[in-house]
Design a protein around this motif. Structure first.
Motif, PDB file in Angstrom:
ATOM      1  N   LEU A  83       0.821  -1.209   0.000  1.00 44.24           N
ATOM      2  CA  LEU A  83       0.000   0.000   0.000  1.00 44.24           C
ATOM      3  C   LEU A  83       0.856   1.261   0.000  1.00 44.24           C
ATOM      4  CD1 LEU A  83      -0.410   1.586   3.010  1.00 44.24           C
ATOM      5  CD2 LEU A  83      -1.526  -0.578   3.530  1.00 44.24           C
ATOM      6  N   LEU A  84       2.040   1.225   0.624  1.00 38.55           N
ATOM      7  CA  LEU A  84       2.938   2.378   0.557  1.00 38.55           C
ATOM      8  C   LEU A  84       3.316   2.654  -0.893  1.00 38.55           C
ATOM      9  CD1 LEU A  84       5.396   1.849   3.580  1.00 38.55           C
ATOM     10  CD2 LEU A  84       3.427   3.371   3.456  1.00 38.55           C
ATOM     11  N   ALA A  85       3.665   1.601  -1.607  1.00 37.39           N
ATOM     12  CA  ALA A  85       4.060   1.758  -3.009  1.00 37.39           C
ATOM     13  C   ALA A  85       2.892   2.269  -3.851  1.00 37.39           C
ATOM     14  CB  ALA A  85       4.573   0.433  -3.555  1.00 37.39           C
ATOM     15  N   ARG A  86       1.709   1.719  -3.626  1.00 40.99           N
ATOM     16  CA  ARG A  86       0.554   2.089  -4.447  1.00 40.99           C
ATOM     17  C   ARG A  86       0.041   3.483  -4.123  1.00 40.99           C
ATOM     18  NH1 ARG A  86      -3.397  -3.075  -4.938  1.00 40.99           N
ATOM     19  NH2 ARG A  86      -4.299  -1.735  -6.538  1.00 40.99           N
ATOM     20  N   LEU A  87       0.249   3.934  -2.868  1.00 35.57           N
ATOM     21  CA  LEU A  87      -0.131   5.305  -2.508  1.00 35.57           C
ATOM     22  C   LEU A  87       0.942   6.312  -2.908  1.00 35.57           C
ATOM     23  CD1 LEU A  87      -1.662   4.785   1.061  1.00 35.57           C
ATOM     24  CD2 LEU A  87      -2.915   5.226  -1.074  1.00 35.57           C
ATOM     25  N   GLY A  88       2.156   5.815  -3.190  1.00 37.74           N
ATOM     26  CA  GLY A  88       3.248   6.705  -3.566  1.00 37.74           C
ATOM     27  C   GLY A  88       3.830   7.470  -2.407  1.00 37.74           C
ATOM     28  N   VAL A  89       3.866   6.849  -1.217  1.00 38.95           N
ATOM     29  CA  VAL A  89       4.437   7.495  -0.034  1.00 38.95           C
ATOM     30  C   VAL A  89       5.608   6.668   0.480  1.00 38.95           C
ATOM     31  CG1 VAL A  89       2.264   8.610   0.604  1.00 38.95           C
ATOM     32  CG2 VAL A  89       2.777   6.336   1.495  1.00 38.95           C
ATOM     33  N   ASP A  90       6.463   7.317   1.283  1.00 45.06           N
ATOM     34  CA  ASP A  90       7.708   6.676   1.696  1.00 45.06           C
ATOM     35  C   ASP A  90       7.646   5.980   3.047  1.00 45.06           C
ATOM     36  OD1 ASP A  90       9.030   7.524  -0.614  1.00 45.06           O
ATOM     37  OD2 ASP A  90       9.533   9.461   0.297  1.00 45.06           O
ATOM     38  N   ASN A  91       6.679   6.349   3.903  1.00 44.74           N
ATOM     39  CA  ASN A  91       6.679   5.800   5.247  1.00 44.74           C
ATOM     40  C   ASN A  91       5.260   5.745   5.810  1.00 44.74           C
ATOM     41  OD1 ASN A  91       6.130   8.484   6.527  1.00 44.74           O
ATOM     42  ND2 ASN A  91       8.171   8.945   5.723  1.00 44.74           N
ATOM     43  N   ARG A  92       5.141   5.115   6.966  1.00 48.95           N
ATOM     44  CA  ARG A  92       3.830   4.896   7.577  1.00 48.95           C
ATOM     45  C   ARG A  92       3.155   6.199   7.979  1.00 48.95           C
ATOM     46  NH1 ARG A  92       3.690  -0.777   9.764  1.00 48.95           N
ATOM     47  NH2 ARG A  92       1.941  -0.111  11.054  1.00 48.95           N
ATOM     48  N   ALA A  93       3.939   7.179   8.446  1.00 49.05           N
ATOM     49  CA  ALA A  93       3.339   8.445   8.862  1.00 49.05           C
ATOM     50  C   ALA A  93       2.696   9.150   7.677  1.00 49.05           C
ATOM     51  CB  ALA A  93       4.394   9.335   9.518  1.00 49.05           C
ATOM     52  N   ALA A  94       3.379   9.126   6.524  1.00 54.25           N
ATOM     53  CA  ALA A  94       2.798   9.742   5.331  1.00 54.25           C
ATOM     54  C   ALA A  94       1.555   8.992   4.889  1.00 54.25           C
ATOM     55  CB  ALA A  94       3.839   9.770   4.214  1.00 54.25           C
ATOM     56  N   ALA A  95       1.565   7.672   5.020  1.00 57.18           N
ATOM     57  CA  ALA A  95       0.368   6.888   4.697  1.00 57.18           C
ATOM     58  C   ALA A  95      -0.772   7.245   5.643  1.00 57.18           C
ATOM     59  CB  ALA A  95       0.676   5.399   4.774  1.00 57.18           C
ATOM     60  N   ALA A  96      -0.443   7.498   6.906  1.00 60.95           N
ATOM     61  CA  ALA A  96      -1.470   7.873   7.872  1.00 60.95           C
ATOM     62  C   ALA A  96      -2.130   9.190   7.490  1.00 60.95           C
ATOM     63  CB  ALA A  96      -0.869   7.964   9.273  1.00 60.95           C
TER      64      ALA A  96
END
Length: 226
Positions: free
Chosen positions: A197-210
């Motif tokens: 999901l990090l890759a598919r959202l295009g974010v580098d870490n869990r905080a950015a995914a949050a």
């Protein structure tokens, strides 16, 4: 026992944070620092599970101290303490990989929740911090608030059902182990979903995914704390 370092140049803030953490039987404050340089050295010496850092400190600020800690002692998770008006600093810290963000004037329970989450390898954004980050991104040319929320919902909709479930729990500050127990799967499966999901959202870490989870409005309810 979760070992914690506190770093803030204001003695009263350090005392307040220490007093809150002292109410938890599973948390121990092992060191305190008044500036970023001392914080880095004390993390090297004590290797705590979590370092709680003020964003603005003399000598070496919390963001730069966090970067040094991540390089020197990658096993120590970093929580940034912020006040209102420090949104640019929050975005810099978010990009630098800080795992937690809390407002100094927030509820004591949030500090305990954040420390436990980061110690468990999760990311934790105070709901008020998350709301400010989303609003600040919209106010600084990164799209209107409604537009960012719509875009975030579209990004989340492209995930698989299980990835959306994992994102909702990740956004609530749960660790991989906690997510695995909630979804009744093994932890390795959760790790795979997080990486995907990090890759598919295009974010580098869990905080950015949050942040994306907050923008999309898919945060799961917090589990009860001990």
């Amino acid at each position: 026992m979760i070992r914690v370092l506190i770093a803030d140049d204001e003695p009263m803030i350090r005392a307040g944070v220490r007093a809150v953490l002292a109410t938890a039987a599973d948390i121990e404050v092992v060191a305190e620092a008044a500036d970023g340089h001392d914080a880095v050295e004390l993390v090297r010496r004590h290797r705590p599970a979590v370092a709680v850092l003020d964003i603005r400190m003399p000598g070496l600020n919390g963001i730069d101290a966090a970067a040094e800690i991540r390089t020197a002692v990658p096993g120590t998770g970093v929580i940034m303490l912020t006040t209102f008006g420090e949104d640019d600093y929050i975005l810099r810290a978010l990009g630098g990989g800080a795992a937690g963000f809390l407002i100094k004037s927030g509820e004591p329970e949030e500090l305990l929740t954040g420390v436990r989450a980061v110690a468990g390898g999760a990311a934790y954004l105070s709901p008020r911090v998350a709301a400010r980050v989303v609003a600040h991104l919209a106010a600084t040319g990164a799209g209107t608030l409604a537009g960012r929320r719509s875009a975030a919902r579209d990004r989340v909709a492209a995930l698989t059902t299980r990835e959306r479930d994992v994102l909702a729990l990740l956004g609530a500050g749960l660790s991989n182990g906690q997510i695995a127990r909630r979804l009744h799967v093994v932890e390795g499966t959760v790790k795979a979903h997080v990486s995907s999901l990090l890759a598919r959202l295009g974010v580098d870490n869990r905080a950015a995914a949050a942040v994306v989870a907050h923008e999309a409005g898919v945060i799961a309810p917090q589990p009860p704390q001990p």
